[in-house]
Every structure is written in structure tokens, then in C-alpha cells.
Design a protein around this motif. Sequence first.
Motif, mmCIF file in Angstrom:
data_model
loop_
_atom_site.group_PDB
_atom_site.id
_atom_site.type_symbol
_atom_site.label_atom_id
_atom_site.label_comp_id
_atom_site.label_asym_id
_atom_site.label_seq_id
_atom_site.Cartn_x
_atom_site.Cartn_y
_atom_site.Cartn_z
ATOM 1 N N ILE A 401 0.858 -1.170 0.000
ATOM 2 C CA ILE A 401 0.000 0.000 0.000
ATOM 3 C C ILE A 401 0.902 1.230 0.000
ATOM 4 C CG2 ILE A 401 -1.766 1.243 1.285
ATOM 5 C CD1 ILE A 401 -1.936 -1.939 2.505
ATOM 6 N N VAL A 402 0.749 2.074 -0.996
ATOM 7 C CA VAL A 402 1.635 3.231 -1.135
ATOM 8 C C VAL A 402 1.157 4.359 -0.220
ATOM 9 C CG1 VAL A 402 2.536 4.983 -2.702
ATOM 10 C CG2 VAL A 402 2.280 2.614 -3.486
ATOM 11 N N VAL A 403 2.039 4.762 0.705
ATOM 12 C CA VAL A 403 1.724 5.870 1.605
ATOM 13 C C VAL A 403 2.170 7.187 0.983
ATOM 14 C CG1 VAL A 403 2.098 6.826 3.915
ATOM 15 C CG2 VAL A 403 2.011 4.346 3.598
ATOM 16 N N GLU A 427 -0.098 7.081 -4.448
ATOM 17 C CA GLU A 427 -0.462 7.293 -3.044
ATOM 18 C C GLU A 427 -1.880 6.841 -2.746
ATOM 19 O OE1 GLU A 427 2.403 11.154 -2.124
ATOM 20 O OE2 GLU A 427 0.293 11.190 -1.513
ATOM 21 N N GLY A 428 -2.055 6.045 -1.704
ATOM 22 C CA GLY A 428 -3.376 5.587 -1.298
ATOM 23 C C GLY A 428 -3.840 4.349 -2.050
ATOM 24 N N GLU A 429 -3.087 3.934 -3.089
ATOM 25 C CA GLU A 429 -3.460 2.736 -3.841
ATOM 26 C C GLU A 429 -2.666 1.527 -3.345
ATOM 27 O OE1 GLU A 429 -4.394 5.086 -8.039
ATOM 28 O OE2 GLU A 429 -2.629 3.789 -7.892
ATOM 29 N N ILE A 452 3.454 0.522 2.939
ATOM 30 C CA ILE A 452 3.164 -0.444 3.994
ATOM 31 C C ILE A 452 3.067 -1.803 3.322
ATOM 32 C CG2 ILE A 452 1.493 -1.214 5.722
ATOM 33 C CD1 ILE A 452 2.659 1.403 6.547
ATOM 34 N N GLU A 453 3.825 -2.753 3.828
ATOM 35 C CA GLU A 453 3.748 -4.117 3.299
ATOM 36 C C GLU A 453 3.079 -5.004 4.344
ATOM 37 O OE1 GLU A 453 7.024 -6.458 1.115
ATOM 38 O OE2 GLU A 453 7.233 -7.145 3.189
ATOM 39 N N VAL A 454 2.017 -5.671 3.948
ATOM 40 C CA VAL A 454 1.372 -6.635 4.846
ATOM 41 C C VAL A 454 1.614 -8.020 4.272
ATOM 42 C CG1 VAL A 454 -0.766 -7.344 5.960
ATOM 43 C CG2 VAL A 454 -0.386 -4.929 5.453
ATOM 44 N N GLN A 455 2.331 -8.833 5.022
ATOM 45 C CA GLN A 455 2.585 -10.216 4.596
ATOM 46 C C GLN A 455 1.600 -11.135 5.315
ATOM 47 O OE1 GLN A 455 6.596 -11.069 5.804
ATOM 48 N NE2 GLN A 455 7.503 -9.446 4.545
#
Lengths: 476, 476
Positions: A401-403, A427-429, A452-455
Motif C-alpha cells: 500500500i503506497v503511503v 499514493e493511497g493505492e 506499507i507491506e502486509v505479509q
Amino acid sequence: MEKDLSQKPYALILAGGSGTRLWPLSREEMPKQFLALCGDEKTLLQRTALRLIAVTDSERLRVVSSGKWKALVSHQLLSIGMRGDFIIEESEGRNTAPAIALGMAQLLLSGASPDDTVLVCPSDHMIMDEENFRQAVRVAIGAANDGNLVTFGIKPTKADTGFGYIKTSHNTTPWLVAEEFVEKPDLATAKNYVESGDYYWNGGIFCFRLSDMISAFETHFPEGASIFGAEREHIGSHFLSAPKQSIDYAVMEKARNIACVPLDAGWSDVGSWDSVYENSPKDKKNNASTGDIFLSGGGDNLIIGSDRLICGVDLDSMIIVDTPDALFISPKGSSQKLRDVVKALSDAGRDEVTESPMSARPWGTYRVLSKGDRQKIKKIEVVPGKRLSLQYHVHRSEHWIVVKGVARVTICDHGENTQGKEIFVHEGESVFVPKGKLHRLENPGKIPLEIIEVQIGEYVGEDDIERVDDDFRRTS
Amino acid sequence: MEKDLSQKPYALILAGGSGTRLWPLSREEMPKQFLALCGDEKTLLQRTALRLIAVTDSERLRVVSSGKWKALVSHQLLSIGMRGDFIIEESEGRNTAPAIALGMAQLLLSGASPDDTVLVCPSDHMIMDEENFRQAVRVAIGAANDGNLVTFGIKPTKADTGFGYIKTSHNTTPWLVAEEFVEKPDLATAKNYVESGDYYWNGGIFCFRLSDMISAFETHFPEGASIFGAEREHIGSHFLSAPKQSIDYAVMEKARNIACVPLDAGWSDVGSWDSVYENSPKDKKNNASTGDIFLSGGGDNLIIGSDRLICGVDLDSMIIVDTPDALFISPKGSSQKLRDVVKALSDAGRDEVTESPMSARPWGTYRVLSKGDRQKIKKIEVVPGKRLSLQYHVHRSEHWIVVKGVARVTICDHGENTQGKEIFVHEGESVFVPKGKLHRLENPGKIPLEIIEVQIGEYVGEDDIERVDDDFRRTS
């Protein structure tokens, strides 16, 4: 017209050390030289580099360090404006004599003359009084040009049994004669040393002409001297064949032409939390604190916060060091016991001793925000123009998720042409990388890319990664 | 055949209180009754309910609480197996006399007889010896059936000046006569009380027949008695018209038929961290600790960890309470100063006093994992069959990543029919909710749904939310 740098010394920063004496801020993967301490916004390495740039030119500065710290060294020194190829890589840690010889040999290969002087500095010490340091360097360069191997003698502030001492005598020169190097003394001996006024701490800062140190190696440490004059491609093997010895033991204690330049400049090795407290700015209650701290009553505390509020009531002479994954609390004076505690934690296989919540990579940095059995969340920052390797994971899917900034993301199947498989994420995507799919992250922009990386997966360890090159050959 | 519950009392748990005496574990949004303390895996509210279920039937148990705690009360009591409509909602906090009257009036409306006995218990106290409690309840029911209003007298363990005392005298009955209620005494008086053996702490636990308490209200607190016999729809306004008084002041101190049943059962109001320490199980070094704690040297500490390693060296008699967003450290004995500190933090507008890292909602719970200027990351758990309201956000996009279970997600435009706009999101998958789009999250499955929510936007406060109903009318 050629730029006249003849009077300016080269400088070698030794930054290969590791240690956890300031755990939990220092980790096996994040040694002390990479930390900002004592209220400084710069790290010890950055401050050392800036201190040396003030006495020479930044293009004459090199950092001798291990490959595993290369990304950290590079990240920290680029961010204070250093440019070019300033890292001299040790293939393994072999103590200071081989490290200094490696640095000298590389300087000679890159155009230094045997008559040039070299300043050697550890990367993880503090010097408060920069002007006094520069004054001492001027004296040291004079002594070096007079044929001496110069060691800087730290004016002792107390009878410390943790340092080696240098016995000196006066001469007609602006510098002292180093009579003898003595090992760490007992307390009574240390007291006598300090009272005599003739003894200085050995702080590991040196200055010499390249030719003089080469001669000293040839005479006193010939096993480590073969690196000088070796061809570039053989430097590495000469480095590896040198015995693991300190420069003090290999050369300085044996040579006769040793000068000592006293240094009274607020030096500290910041080797313990007590020492960090002593060297930190303090408030009216004698508290040294950084972070989001609220104190009521008490005083004389060292409190280092991270991203949470720390509220202390009636605390006296405590050391509190908070990090995202580990908190250390101890009364002052007990911080020397930290060594045993860290060993016990290490023996128990605790990640908190080795891994650092913040990691540097050639492409940028990442910070682990949260860990769970089936998920790990990271904040990743990619430097403009840099990209991560093409890779895939067996056990986890990743959600990016691009901050801030813009990401160019490649997602493709194995064997597929990566061209045309690129998408831009703003951003936001966000973008979803399924398990097993090849993917690459890149910052094509002009500002840092924050994501943000969510694994998510049945296993989220760092070792579930296969890197491949563009021809799909495994590279790790 | 009708079930004979005639000898079993009704029970009212008073759970409307708030307070931050155990900050940072207790918050304005997470009062003490909802915390698990002293090594117990159950919360004080859950333990109170279980203790009462052991002396009556769970269908005779009601919880009088505020609307703002409804989700928490429900969440905690459903999870220990309670079912049905057990919450009696106070529209505002009006102290214990109106709260007890409200509970009694609701019991009468739901079928209780005036001859039934009622046990009233605070929700935020500890009782270690459950068997002694049950024994005392048996005596209290006898005393109530004999026409007494019964107060349980806590056997004092020290001359505490923080409690009210009950002066008692002996009778021929198995219970004592309560001669007098006395306010919080000074230390010398408290010592005399404790030495005399005739005085007990007033712990706020009561037992009475409904008819007797109604008479007592009518005689001593008639302004609060109009609620009895009121029709269901008028209960609320009668509750609001009763003066804000404690049951002690309004009734117990004035009535003549007061019995006191001594309770020597390891009672504590756990009103301070020192008290939590005293009531916690300890290791050989007298440390009471929960969480991931590594201690070397020292002892007598209370250490409550959260999700990080806490390493303490040579700590003695310290209180350390760690939470995801706030850490409290103090020597024991200073924890009473916490009130002032929390007030100062509250005056400074700190979220850490009001908001709790864990929040309960009617549909489940969420926990804030990380906060930043432009992003907030939450772990959300949705109970099977529950759903969040249809809503949208002006300033942020949301990314939902399913960690466990399955989500039914509706995303649509304003004015659009939500039917057919549903998608199912499975483990490891994600869904993107753009700014401004209407969306709803639902757990259609049989197991809890766990998701990671990443919010990105120029503003990520909790108040950027507009809830709408299925006809797109704003509901908040």
C-alpha cells in the motif's frame, strides 16, 4: 591546475565492529556506530565522518567496514552528503592491524603518495569538543611529518580500569613521546597513573605517513605487510592472510618512533548506558531523555523512548531504553551486567538480540511495525531510482500500500517476459502479490517511496525469499 | 413443571463505573472491570459473573451498565457462555442507589417476585476465596429472608484510611448487627477500629429481598422509589429523576434493619498498582509478572508486559506496566501519585488517557497496531454473523487484508443498490476501499474473521466516518 591537497590527510574510519553493549538499541545487526546517541540527531558514524571532513576533504575519506554493514554505511553517509566510492570492504573481521593495512593499500592504489598522512579513527566514539580535536589533528600531522607514528592520548577523567594507558614523557616538540603502552590496569595502578599526569588513555585514533606505517609493518608485523604493493585483485587474499591482531599489539607497542598527542576534547567510547548518560545533555532534574517522556518527581535518569509515551513517577537514577520490540530497565551502575543478560537472551535464541526493528538495504530501509504468527507488517522506504530484486515467496502473499511517492511494480509468472508487466501504484493505492508470483518493487520517482507491506501466510520468516535475475536464474 | 428457582437469588452486577487508577492498562474507554489482573486470565467482570453464577443461575444474573460499555460487557460475558438479554442499560451514570433501583425495577418487570432475594456486587473487585464467598452468600440469604438488608463486611487486613467502615455487634443470629456506617477515618481511628475487631470494611456487596429494599427506598429515599411499579416505558425517566446518591448514603446508613455478614475471602478493590501487586501470584524472588519478561537480580517487582520483551536488571520494588502506546514506570508506594499524573496527561489532551489500544464494538473488536501521520493500521476481529454498518470516509482509503476466516464486502457508490455489489474475500486476499465509496464489512462464516486494515489518507482520525442505512440516510 591540479588541486593542492598535499597538506590534507587521508582519513580512514574503522566501522567494521559489532557489539551489543547498548542493547536493545544496539543489536548484532545494528552496532553502536550506526546509532544516534546522547541527544545527537546524527549517528556516531555520521558524526565521525563530519568531524573528519572538517579537517580534510570528503573525497579523501574512506570507511573500512564489513560487507554486512555496507548498506547501513552507505545509507548513513549518503544522507550527510558524501558521494562516490568511499567504502573499503573487509571480507571478514580481522581486528585493526589488517583493517588499517587494507585501507592503506587501497588508498595507495587510488593515488595516495607514500608521503601522504593518514588519520585513522574508530567510528563509534564521541568527541564533544570538535575545535580541540581539530587542534590536536594539526599537531598530529606535524608529528607525523616529522616521521612519527602518532597516537592520540585521551586525557583521563577518572581512574578507569577498562582502558589501556600510554605512558608519556615531554620533549622539546609540541607533542609527547610515547614511552610505553600498558594493558588495562587494576584500580590502584590506574589511580597512580591518573595522578602522575603522564598517562593517557589509548583511544584508538592514529596519524602517520603511509611510508612510515608501511616500514613499521615490515619491521614489526611482516605477516601483515605483504598487502602493500600487491595488485588490486590480490589485496583481498593478502588481507585474509594477515594475523588477526590489533594495531596496538602488532605495531604501536613495538615501534620506537611513537608520538602521543594529548586529546582533551570530551572523548567517550560510549561503551555503556552509564556512559551514554554521562555524555548526554540533561534537564534541571538531571534527566537525560529523548522521545515522548513524561516524568513526575525523581531525577538523574537516562530515558530513551521510541514511538510510545513513557510516563515515570519518582524515578531516580534509572536507565530505561525502549524500542519497538524490547524494553530494558535497570538502575544506573548495573548497566555493566547487560553483557551477561544479552548473552543469556542470545543463548535462548531471542531475535531481539540479533535482528533490528530497522534494517538498511542497498535500495533503502524497512521497519517491522507488527509481527504475528500469520502476518508481518513492515514500513518500507525505497530510495529514488532504486529497486528491489525480482523475487518470489513460497509461503506468503504480500500486499503493498503506497503511503507516499509512486511505485513501479512488476508482477509476472515464472518464465514470463517481465516487459509490459509493470504497473504504477500511486499514493493511497495498493497492489496484491499472490504467493509464488514473481515480483519486483521500484521507485521510479524523485522523492522517497513509502509503502506499507502486509505479509500474510502460514510462514512469514525473512528467509522465505528466492531472488532471481531477469533470465529467471536463482541469485540466492 | 416449573423450574424451582425460588431459593436462588437474583444477582445484579454494577458495571457502570469508570476510572483510570490502573492507567495505562485502564483508560477512560477501558475501565478496570474489563481488565484481567493479578495473573487471572479472566477479567474482573467475567470473574464476578462466574462467582455469581456459582451461587445462582446465569439467567438470574443482570449487569447494570452504561450504554458506552454495552459492547464490552456483551463481548466479555458472551465469551464465558452467558446468553440472552442480561444487560440493563443506564442512560447515564447516577451513582449506586438509582442504579440498583433500576436493576430491581427491571427484575420485577421480567418476572421476579417481591419475595425474591437479590445479590448486588460491584464488577471491579477481586475475591480470592470463592468458597468463603459462597458460604457468606448462604448466610446473607438467610439474613435477607429474615427481613434484613444485608451488607457484606470485609474483614480488615490493615488500618486502611481509604475505605468506609461498618461498626457491628453480635446477636444470636449467624450474622452481625450493623450498628453504624462510618466514613473514611483517619489513621489512628482506623487502627482502633481494626484492633477492636468490631469494624468491617464496606465493600459494596449487598443482599436483600426486593420487597424490603423497596420499603427502605420508600422510607429513606422516596425521590428514588418512584421507579418501582412504573411501566416499562417510563422506567428510564424515573431513573433520570432519582438523585445521584450512593446506596450507602441513600438507604443503608439510615435503615434500622441492617445485617452485616463478615466476608473473609481475600477481597480487594485492586484500586492501585500496589494493590494489584499484593494480590498477584509471585515467583521465588517475589516478582509478579505477566508477559514476555526476563529479569536478572532484584525482586519484589510488579511487571505487566504487552507484546514486547521486557528485560530488567537489578530492579527492586518497581512497578512497570507496558501497553502498546504507553509505558508506566514507578517505584512501589508511588503508585498513588498516578492520579495526578493521569490528570496532567488528560489536561495535555493525550489520547493515551482516553483511548484504549483495544476497543470493543457490537460486531467484535479492534486493536490499533500502528499510527502515523498519514496511516493507521488496525487488526479487526468480526464475530461470526456480525457486520459493520454501511459507511464511508472522506479523507482515507482503506485496505482490508484477510488473515483468517472469510469476509463479505460490499463496495458501492452513493445511491446505488447494494445488492449484487458483494464480494467474498478469503484468507490471504485483500480488497481496496477508495475514499468516499460506501462500504460494509461482514463475517458470513462460522469462525471469527480477522483482518488487517490499513488506512491511508491526509487525515486518519476515528471521527472521519459517516454511517448510512440501506436507504442512504445518514445514521450518525
